[in-house]
Scaffold this motif. Structure first.
Motif, short mmCIF file in Angstrom:
data_model
loop_
_atom_site.label_atom_id
_atom_site.label_comp_id
_atom_site.label_asym_id
_atom_site.label_seq_id
_atom_site.Cartn_x
_atom_site.Cartn_y
_atom_site.Cartn_z
N PRO A 246 0.79 -1.24 0.00
CA PRO A 246 0.00 0.00 0.00
C PRO A 246 0.82 1.29 0.00
CG PRO A 246 -0.96 -1.60 1.49
CD PRO A 246 0.34 -2.18 1.04
N ALA A 247 1.97 1.30 0.67
CA ALA A 247 2.76 2.53 0.74
C ALA A 247 3.20 3.00 -0.63
CB ALA A 247 3.99 2.32 1.64
N TRP A 248 3.42 2.05 -1.54
CA TRP A 248 3.86 2.44 -2.88
C TRP A 248 2.73 3.07 -3.68
CZ3 TRP A 248 8.74 3.02 -3.87
CH2 TRP A 248 9.68 2.30 -3.12
N GLY A 249 1.49 2.69 -3.40
CA GLY A 249 0.37 3.35 -4.06
C GLY A 249 0.29 4.80 -3.66
N LEU A 250 0.46 5.07 -2.38
CA LEU A 250 0.45 6.45 -1.90
C LEU A 250 1.65 7.22 -2.45
CD1 LEU A 250 -0.53 5.81 1.83
CD2 LEU A 250 -2.04 6.46 -0.06
N ARG A 251 2.77 6.54 -2.58
CA ARG A 251 3.99 7.21 -3.06
C ARG A 251 3.86 7.67 -4.50
NH1 ARG A 251 6.78 10.31 -3.95
NH2 ARG A 251 9.05 10.40 -4.21
N PHE A 252 3.14 6.91 -5.34
CA PHE A 252 3.07 7.28 -6.75
C PHE A 252 2.37 8.61 -6.95
CE2 PHE A 252 1.20 7.23 -11.01
CZ PHE A 252 2.37 7.09 -11.76
N THR A 253 1.35 8.89 -6.18
CA THR A 253 0.67 10.18 -6.30
C THR A 253 1.64 11.33 -6.07
OG1 THR A 253 -1.42 9.21 -5.57
CG2 THR A 253 -1.22 11.59 -5.43
N ALA A 254 2.46 11.21 -5.04
CA ALA A 254 3.46 12.24 -4.77
C ALA A 254 4.48 12.33 -5.90
CB ALA A 254 4.16 11.96 -3.44
N ALA A 255 4.90 11.18 -6.42
CA ALA A 255 5.89 11.16 -7.50
C ALA A 255 5.34 11.83 -8.75
CB ALA A 255 6.29 9.72 -7.81
N TYR A 256 4.05 11.65 -9.03
CA TYR A 256 3.43 12.29 -10.20
C TYR A 256 3.49 13.80 -10.08
CZ TYR A 256 -0.17 13.57 -13.61
OH TYR A 256 -0.87 14.15 -14.66
N GLU A 257 3.17 14.32 -8.91
CA GLU A 257 3.23 15.77 -8.72
C GLU A 257 4.67 16.27 -8.76
OE1 GLU A 257 -0.44 17.39 -6.33
OE2 GLU A 257 0.61 15.90 -5.11
N GLU A 258 5.60 15.50 -8.19
CA GLU A 258 7.01 15.91 -8.24
C GLU A 258 7.53 15.95 -9.67
OE1 GLU A 258 8.54 12.91 -5.73
OE2 GLU A 258 7.78 13.83 -3.90
N ALA A 259 6.91 15.14 -10.56
CA ALA A 259 7.31 15.13 -11.96
C ALA A 259 6.65 16.24 -12.77
CB ALA A 259 6.95 13.77 -12.57
N GLY A 260 5.83 17.07 -12.12
CA GLY A 260 5.18 18.19 -12.80
C GLY A 260 3.72 17.96 -13.12
N GLY A 261 3.17 16.82 -12.73
CA GLY A 261 1.76 16.56 -12.99
C GLY A 261 0.86 17.36 -12.07
N VAL A 262 -0.34 17.66 -12.54
CA VAL A 262 -1.31 18.45 -11.78
C VAL A 262 -2.54 17.60 -11.52
CG1 VAL A 262 -2.74 20.52 -11.75
CG2 VAL A 262 -0.47 20.59 -12.82
N LEU A 263 -2.89 17.49 -10.24
CA LEU A 263 -4.07 16.74 -9.83
C LEU A 263 -5.12 17.69 -9.27
CD1 LEU A 263 -2.25 13.78 -8.05
CD2 LEU A 263 -3.33 13.76 -10.31
N ALA A 264 -6.28 17.15 -8.95
CA ALA A 264 -7.36 17.97 -8.40
C ALA A 264 -6.88 18.70 -7.16
CB ALA A 264 -8.55 17.09 -8.06
N ALA A 265 -7.28 19.95 -7.03
CA ALA A 265 -6.81 20.77 -5.91
C ALA A 265 -7.49 20.38 -4.60
CB ALA A 265 -7.05 22.25 -6.21
N ALA A 266 -8.75 19.99 -4.67
CA ALA A 266 -9.51 19.68 -3.46
C ALA A 266 -9.27 18.25 -3.02
CB ALA A 266 -11.00 19.90 -3.71
N THR A 267 -9.06 18.07 -1.72
CA THR A 267 -8.81 16.73 -1.18
C THR A 267 -9.97 15.79 -1.46
OG1 THR A 267 -7.43 17.63 0.59
CG2 THR A 267 -8.31 15.43 0.92
N GLY A 268 -11.19 16.27 -1.34
CA GLY A 268 -12.36 15.44 -1.59
C GLY A 268 -12.42 14.92 -3.02
N GLU A 269 -11.99 15.75 -3.97
CA GLU A 269 -11.99 15.34 -5.37
C GLU A 269 -10.92 14.27 -5.60
OE1 GLU A 269 -11.49 18.92 -7.58
OE2 GLU A 269 -13.49 19.69 -7.06
N ARG A 270 -9.76 14.46 -5.01
CA ARG A 270 -8.71 13.44 -5.14
C ARG A 270 -9.20 12.13 -4.53
NH1 ARG A 270 -2.64 15.74 -4.38
NH2 ARG A 270 -2.87 17.74 -5.47
N ARG A 271 -9.82 12.21 -3.37
CA ARG A 271 -10.29 11.01 -2.70
C ARG A 271 -11.27 10.24 -3.57
NH1 ARG A 271 -13.66 11.91 2.66
NH2 ARG A 271 -14.97 12.91 1.08
N TYR A 272 -12.16 10.94 -4.25
CA TYR A 272 -13.15 10.28 -5.09
C TYR A 272 -12.48 9.39 -6.14
CZ TYR A 272 -16.88 9.51 -8.47
OH TYR A 272 -17.77 8.93 -9.31
#
Length: 321
Positions: A246-272
């Motif tokens: 499971p830790a690697w699943g959480l890590r990939f989201t951070a890695a995507y943003e560190e690579a310049g990717g943009v995700l939903a700004a709101a926590t609730g939207e990301r959670r969905y």
């Protein structure tokens, strides 16, 4: 297939490629007039359940491959497509063969995760002149399969998340099945090395990728569509969580943003999006685990994968509130 070969070429062999769960895949060896050989890949949808969707999937894939020839994303080149089995026994697509192989073992994961993240950012940067079809999600609150032994309250909370309407999003070009099984690596290490189990990531910054590892291409574009970047990120995150913990699943989201990717700004939207994809995996634990075992991960029994999914869903709710 012979109709689409170059002048003087002929088919001299074929072998089945294993590891997928949606189609039969063969690598075809073609001899050339110069006396050497080259390879093509034939994907055929043979399962009765999947044949009904084959025309749509092959239309998406052929369109994506044609589009990607004009981008920096490495993908097979389209040779021919027969979406309605007019010429083939089954709906099929013929494409060029890419060098490299999938890497599913734990060893070297620290180097591969940032590479996967950068590759996905590049895919989402593609701007097609004609938008592909909007993404689809088949999982509903009523089709989720709660793993045996899971906390019913946790899963009830997760299921309630996807009962809500999908949040608004800024559209991006999606692969829709971006995960390690559809990414080819050109690696210099020994493919027969036994898998190891690295410690879960703890540092916020990923290590620099090894000079001996690079992505050589991305395959299986049958789900190519238009939708939220969060959905592609969520899918790869879920797969990493089940493959490596499971830790690697959480890590990939951070890695995507560190690579310049943009995700939903709101926590609730990301959670969905994250929870939706994790719950979708509940319906495919057995075929996915079986494919991974056939690819060499013998320790990934149905039970192990289901337990990792349970732990990942709980971790998502803790991390995203």
């Amino acid at each position: 297939m012979s109709r689409h070969l170059r002048s003087g070429e002929r088919i001299v062999g074929a072998e089945t490629l294993h590891g997928g769960i949606t189609a039969d895949v063969r690598r075809v060896t073609v001899s050339t007039p110069r006396g050497d050989t080259r390879h093509l890949v034939l994907r055929s949808f043979v399962d009765a359940h999947r044949v009904q969707y084959a025309a749509d999937w092959l239309g998406r894939e052929s369109g994506a491959l044609a589009l990607l020839t004009e981008t920096g994303v490495s993908a097979p080149e389209l040779v021919a497509v027969d979406p309605t089995a007019t010429h083939c026994e089954y709906p099929s697509l013929l494409m060029t063969h890419l060098a490299g192989r999938t890497v599913l073992r734990d060893e070297g994961l620290e180097a591969r995760v940032p590479l996967l993240a950068r590759q996905l950012v590049a895919i989402h940067a593609v701007r097609p002149a004609e938008l592909p079809r909007t993404y689809t999600t088949l999982t509903t609150a009523d089709t989720v399969v709660v793993p045996e032994g899971a906390d019913p309250a946790v899963w009830a909370t997760a299921i309630d998340v996807i009962r809500e309407p999908a949040p608004p999003y800024e559209g991006r070009f999606l692969h829709r099945d971006f995960q390690p099984g559809n990414v080819l690596f050109d690696v210099s290490d020994d493919p027969s090395a036994p898998p190891t189990h690295p410690a879960p990531p703890s540092l916020p910054t990923p290590p620099a990728p090894s000079a001996g590892v690079r992505i050589s291409g991305v395959i299986d574009w049958a789900g190519a569509s238009w939708g939220p970047a969060d959905l592609d990120v969520a899918h790869c995150s879920t797969t990493l969580a089940l493959l490596h913990g499971p830790a690697w699943g959480l890590r990939f989201t951070a890695a995507y943003e560190e690579a310049g990717g943009v995700l939903a700004a709101a926590t609730g939207e990301r959670r969905y999006w994250q929870v939706r994809d994790a719950l979708a995996a509940s319906e495919e634990v057995q075929p996915v685990a079986r494919a991974w075992r056939e690819a060499g991960r013998a320790e990934l029994t149905d039970r192990v994968v289901a337990e990792r999914l349970d732990a990942y869903v709980a971790a998502l709710l803790d991390a995203l509130g």
